[in-house]
Design a protein around this motif. Structure first.
Motif, PDB file in Angstrom:
ATOM      1  N   THR A 294       7.901  12.563   6.862  1.00 38.71           N
ATOM      2  CA  THR A 294       6.482  12.863   7.568  1.00 38.71           C
ATOM      3  C   THR A 294       6.660  12.916   9.195  1.00 38.71           C
ATOM      4  O   THR A 294       5.697  13.373   9.590  1.00 38.71           O
ATOM      5  CB  THR A 294       5.593  11.574   7.388  1.00 38.71           C
ATOM      6  OG1 THR A 294       6.224  10.445   7.622  1.00 38.71           O
ATOM      7  CG2 THR A 294       5.374  11.447   5.826  1.00 38.71           C
TER       8      THR A 294
ATOM      9  N   GLY B 291       6.396   8.023   4.361  1.00 32.69           N
ATOM     10  CA  GLY B 291       5.027   7.807   3.987  1.00 32.69           C
ATOM     11  C   GLY B 291       4.859   6.459   3.529  1.00 32.69           C
ATOM     12  O   GLY B 291       3.834   5.918   3.563  1.00 32.69           O
ATOM     13  N   ASP B 292       5.929   5.655   3.079  1.00 31.32           N
ATOM     14  CA  ASP B 292       6.083   4.316   2.625  1.00 31.32           C
ATOM     15  C   ASP B 292       6.483   3.319   3.744  1.00 31.32           C
ATOM     16  O   ASP B 292       6.992   2.141   3.668  1.00 31.32           O
ATOM     17  CB  ASP B 292       7.178   4.254   1.514  1.00 31.32           C
ATOM     18  CG  ASP B 292       8.422   4.667   1.974  1.00 31.32           C
ATOM     19  OD1 ASP B 292       8.596   5.106   3.152  1.00 31.32           O
ATOM     20  OD2 ASP B 292       9.365   4.311   0.962  1.00 31.32           O
TER      21      ASP B 292
ATOM     22  N   ASP C 248       1.548   1.781   8.121  1.00 31.69           N
ATOM     23  CA  ASP C 248       1.443   2.986   7.350  1.00 31.69           C
ATOM     24  C   ASP C 248       2.450   3.917   7.438  1.00 31.69           C
ATOM     25  O   ASP C 248       3.526   3.643   7.950  1.00 31.69           O
ATOM     26  CB  ASP C 248      -0.147   3.182   7.853  1.00 31.69           C
ATOM     27  CG  ASP C 248      -0.796   4.071   6.922  1.00 31.69           C
ATOM     28  OD1 ASP C 248      -0.376   5.290   6.148  1.00 31.69           O
ATOM     29  OD2 ASP C 248      -2.017   3.574   6.454  1.00 31.69           O
ATOM     30  N   THR C 249       2.044   5.163   7.066  1.00 32.11           N
ATOM     31  CA  THR C 249       2.838   6.329   7.028  1.00 32.11           C
ATOM     32  C   THR C 249       3.430   6.556   8.738  1.00 32.11           C
ATOM     33  O   THR C 249       2.542   6.568   9.735  1.00 32.11           O
ATOM     34  CB  THR C 249       2.137   7.436   6.891  1.00 32.11           C
ATOM     35  OG1 THR C 249       1.825   7.517   5.443  1.00 32.11           O
ATOM     36  CG2 THR C 249       3.070   8.759   6.988  1.00 32.11           C
TER      37      THR C 249
ATOM     38  N   HIS D   1       3.998   8.558  11.243  1.00 37.96           N
ATOM     39  CA  HIS D   1       3.677   9.920  11.506  1.00 37.96           C
ATOM     40  C   HIS D   1       4.004  10.677  12.764  1.00 37.96           C
ATOM     41  O   HIS D   1       3.957  11.701  13.097  1.00 37.96           O
ATOM     42  CB  HIS D   1       2.126  10.223  11.284  1.00 37.96           C
ATOM     43  CG  HIS D   1       1.530   9.522  12.425  1.00 37.96           C
ATOM     44  ND1 HIS D   1       1.198   9.878  13.641  1.00 37.96           N
ATOM     45  CD2 HIS D   1       0.491   8.413  12.303  1.00 37.96           C
ATOM     46  CE1 HIS D   1       0.605   9.137  14.380  1.00 37.96           C
ATOM     47  NE2 HIS D   1       0.121   8.281  13.553  1.00 37.96           N
TER      48      HIS D   1
ATOM     49  N   SER E  19       2.161   4.915  13.851  1.00 36.08           N
ATOM     50  CA  SER E  19       1.435   4.945  12.359  1.00 36.08           C
ATOM     51  C   SER E  19       0.115   4.782  12.635  1.00 36.08           C
ATOM     52  O   SER E  19      -0.355   5.140  13.669  1.00 36.08           O
ATOM     53  CB  SER E  19       2.039   3.832  11.456  1.00 36.08           C
ATOM     54  OG  SER E  19       1.926   2.528  11.944  1.00 36.08           O
TER      55      SER E  19
END
Length: 284
Positions: free
Chosen positions: A216, A232-233, A254-255, A257, A272
């Motif tokens: 991600t 994403g995990d 969270d993800t 990103h 995240s």
């Protein structure tokens, strides 16, 4: 926070720091600028020392999704949700190039590098790449002062049909490898969960690194042989380059990103949904 920049009614979608002049470090605060891309298609340049907007351009008809400076800071490259890439001058406020090669798919990455463009038979002072969400990557050689921009390579990565129940596919991400001349790394939704290392000289994938999931976020250290990959995990992976055993870290809620290495390569910022973490690479 010591200061804040002016607030706009439009949402800021992406931003980038202006590169500091070669040989000048630390960069004087009066010469520090950031460029931001907005949801109304505008590009805005802000002065850090004066905390004010210095320039506003409108090169796009759609929301901005990616933005960066050229390596010398003399040009701004911006990409939109409609796949259009614009090259604009922060000195004149004029847009000098419009590229529609990725039209129809949002631009996810724009990156410039001073790598050895002469090795590839094109003129120019730098290489740059554009990546779009449809798993396409274009690589260009450019000389902005001479108004030259030449396509060097065009990559398209296959993928199966999107899985049912998945609202959005993992992003398509690419970056030049600082430690390997003429090589870029790509991650994205594809046939396998992996990072692909592609040689611009040989026009082929040199090697693949298996990943635990589709990435991600991605960042390659400019000074140490590592790349950071978010998933994403809530997982962050530090992967030695060109090869080696990865190190996995938890800590996000969270993800993951966003991953960004500092210029020294010894610190890493990750983000995240509700957490921003700064990591120290003690063994780098």
């Amino acid at each position: 926070v010591t200061s804040s920049l002016p607030i706009s009614l439009q949402s800021c979608q992406c931003l980038a720091w202006k590169p500091h002049p070669i040989g000048l470090w630390p960069c004087p605060i009066e010469s520090q600028h950031v460029v931001a891309g907005y949801s109304d298609g505008t590009v805005r340049v802000f002065s850090i020392s004066r905390t004010e907007m210095e320039l506003k351009m409108h090169p796009h008809a759609a929301a901005l999704t990616a933005i960066t400076y050229s390596t010398d800071g003399e040009m701004i490259l911006s990409g939109g949700k409609d796949g259009i890439v614009a090259v604009s001058s922060p000195r004149t406020g004029m847009t000098i190039h419009i590229m529609a090669d990725h039209k129809g798919s949002p631009i996810t990455v724009l990156q410039c590098t001073r790598k050895q463009y002469h090795d590839f038979g094109v003129e120019g002072g730098e290489l740059w790449l554009a990546t779009s969400s449809d798993r396409r990557v274009s690589v260009w050689g450019s000389d902005w002062l001479q108004d030259k921009c030449e396509l060097l390579d065009w990559l398209s990565f296959p993928a199966p049909a999107g899985p049912e129940g998945l609202d959005s596919l993992p992003p398509s991400l690419a970056a030049f490898c600082p430690g390997e001349h003429g090589v870029l790394v790509y991650v994205g939704f594809g046939m396998q969960k992996e990072a692909l290392f592609y040689s611009l000289r040989k026009k082929q994938v040199l090697r693949k690194i298996s990943l635990p999931a589709f990435a991600t976020s991605l960042s390659l250290s400019p000074a140490t042989p590592f790349m950071a990959i978010g998933f994403g995990d809530r997982l962050l992976r530090l992967q030695p380059c060109p090869a080696g055993d990865p190190q996995d870290y938890a800590g996000h809620d969270d993800t993951v990103h966003l991953c960004r290495f500092a210029p020294s390569g010894r610190r890493l910022l990750t983000a995240s949904l509700s957490a921003v973490l700064v990591w120290e690479l003690t063994g780098a």
